[in-house]
Design an enzyme around this catalytic site. Structure first.
Site, mmCIF file in Angstrom:
data_model
loop_
_atom_site.group_PDB
_atom_site.id
_atom_site.type_symbol
_atom_site.label_atom_id
_atom_site.label_comp_id
_atom_site.label_asym_id
_atom_site.label_seq_id
_atom_site.Cartn_x
_atom_site.Cartn_y
_atom_site.Cartn_z
ATOM 1 N N ARG A 233 -10.800 11.013 47.442
ATOM 2 C CA ARG A 233 -12.009 10.252 47.153
ATOM 3 C C ARG A 233 -11.851 8.871 47.779
ATOM 4 O O ARG A 233 -10.766 8.283 47.729
ATOM 5 C CB ARG A 233 -12.220 10.103 45.639
ATOM 6 C CG ARG A 233 -12.780 11.325 44.948
ATOM 7 C CD ARG A 233 -14.248 11.588 45.358
ATOM 8 N NE ARG A 233 -14.828 12.730 44.654
ATOM 9 C CZ ARG A 233 -14.811 13.993 45.110
ATOM 10 N NH1 ARG A 233 -14.224 14.279 46.257
ATOM 11 N NH2 ARG A 233 -15.384 14.958 44.415
ATOM 12 N N GLU A 262 -20.153 6.084 49.827
ATOM 13 C CA GLU A 262 -20.841 7.081 50.658
ATOM 14 C C GLU A 262 -22.352 7.022 50.442
ATOM 15 O O GLU A 262 -22.774 6.864 49.299
ATOM 16 C CB GLU A 262 -20.310 8.480 50.324
ATOM 17 C CG GLU A 262 -18.858 8.614 50.721
ATOM 18 C CD GLU A 262 -18.246 9.967 50.345
ATOM 19 O OE1 GLU A 262 -18.986 10.890 49.971
ATOM 20 O OE2 GLU A 262 -17.019 10.061 50.435
ATOM 21 N N HIS A 280 -17.257 13.436 54.867
ATOM 22 C CA HIS A 280 -16.957 14.192 53.625
ATOM 23 C C HIS A 280 -17.225 15.689 53.804
ATOM 24 O O HIS A 280 -18.099 16.263 53.159
ATOM 25 C CB HIS A 280 -17.768 13.615 52.449
ATOM 26 C CG HIS A 280 -17.174 13.971 51.115
ATOM 27 N ND1 HIS A 280 -17.297 13.165 49.999
ATOM 28 C CD2 HIS A 280 -16.437 15.036 50.703
ATOM 29 C CE1 HIS A 280 -16.680 13.733 48.971
ATOM 30 N NE2 HIS A 280 -16.142 14.881 49.376
HETATM 31 C C1 GLV Z 1 -15.408 17.662 47.121
HETATM 32 O O1 GLV Z 1 -15.199 16.545 47.480
HETATM 33 C C2 GLV Z 1 -15.030 18.190 45.850
HETATM 34 O O2 GLV Z 1 -14.574 17.438 44.977
HETATM 35 O O3 GLV Z 1 -15.173 19.401 45.663
#
Ligand code: GLV
Length: 313
Positions: A233, A262, A280
């Site tokens: 993250r 983001e 992402h």
């Molecule tokens: C994606 O970032 C997830 O947490 O599945």
């Protein structure tokens, strides 16, 4: 039959389990996140919500669900977008999608390890822009991945999947977790791990303990030849500190798939050298995103049937 709000589009066939279970699906055509006000309005009169990591499920949203809302399932393994404590206080079950995206995300972490270490993205950009004027022996000199020492920060399912890939590259693997993993390669102190390894890959969830876990002090102890990869993250890394570490040569390169705000990417990071940035896409394969949708829907179906699914947070 229950009413289930699906906040955004899912992959093709993603909602099939809900339909097969006979539930009414409430959704909309637009594939953009609800505004907070729209989300509050949309959760009224539903029994369950299937949401995405772009939806902020805070107490106001949970409250708007009233007594009717029983379960919220995030189509993601990370659930930092959900106020889990508030949900539990209201008796609402939270589900996520553990287990089905580990290998796909680990593949992407490895792509970033390889691209950042070998400067593939820099060389590709030059080639496309016409800035490559012919082969030369000192061009695009990266760092070898094979034989390097990899440091995993966090050693859950995804971290372990990265470790399995590393063994194929003849890498040595160390890992840091707060509690002793009891396994070979565990390093108790984060700074010691950062000091020793050539490549750092982050695999921790985002919470109060991991926000800005990698900041200026951590980057400063890494090798000047080191590569940092983040598929966890964004807020786990202080982006401004990372950008200045790259600019100053404190570390060699970075591969980043997740960002603090983001979809905004800090301009300093966009301008930083030797940095590969992806929007992402860690779990973005057709099969994995479809599996994630199915796991989230199955969690909803189980909770609505009075059962406890395996993917309860
Ligand atoms: C994606 O970032 C997830 O947490 O599945």
């Amino acid at each position: 039959m229950a009413r289930v709000l699906v906040t955004r589009q899912l992959p093709d066939g993603g909602v099939n389990p809900l339909a097969a279970a006979g539930h009414e699906i409430v959704t909309r055509a637009a594939d953009t996140p609800f505004t907070p006000a729209e989300l509050v309005a949309a959760v009224a009169d539903v029994d369950a919500v299937v949401c995405l990591l772009t939806d902020r499920i805070d107490d106001a949203v949970l409250a708007a669900g009233g007594d009717r809302l029983r379960v919220v399932a995030n189509v993601a393994v990370g659930y930092d977008n959900i106020d889990v404590t508030a949900a539990h206080a209201r008796g609402i079950t939270i589900c996520n999608t553990p287990g089905v995206l580990d290998d796909t995300t680990a593949d992407l972490a490895f792509l970033l390890i390889l691209s950042a270490s070998r400067l593939a993205h820099v060389a590709e950009a030059d080639l496309r822009s016409g800035a490559w004027h012919g082969w030369s022996i000192n061009q695009y000199l990266g760092r070898d991945v094979h034989g390097a020492t990899l440091g995993l920060v966090g050693y859950g399912r995804i971290g372990r999947a990265v470790a399995r890939r590393a063994s194929g590259f003849g890498m040595s693997v160390l890992h840091h977790t707060r509690r002793d993993s009891g396994e070979a390669g565990w390093v108790d102190d984060l700074h010691r791990l950062l000091r020793e390894v050539d490549i750092v890959s982050l695999h921790v969830p985002l919470n109060d303990a991991t926000r800005h876990l990698i900041g200026a002090a951590e980057l400063a102890v890494m090798k000047p030849t080191a590569v940092l990869v983040n598929t966890a993250r964004g807020p786990v890394v202080d982006e401004v500190a990372l950008a200045s570490a790259l600019t100053n040569g404190t570390i060699f390169a970075a591969g980043i798939d997740v960002f603090e705000q983001e979809p905004t990417v800090h301009p300093a990071l966009l301008a930083a050298p030797r940095t590969v940035l992806l929007p992402h896409i860690g779990s973005a394969s057709v099969a994995t995103r479809t599996r994630m949708a199915h796991v989230a829907c199955s969690g909803v179906i189980s909770v609505l049937a009075g059962e406890t699914p395996p993917n309860v947070v």
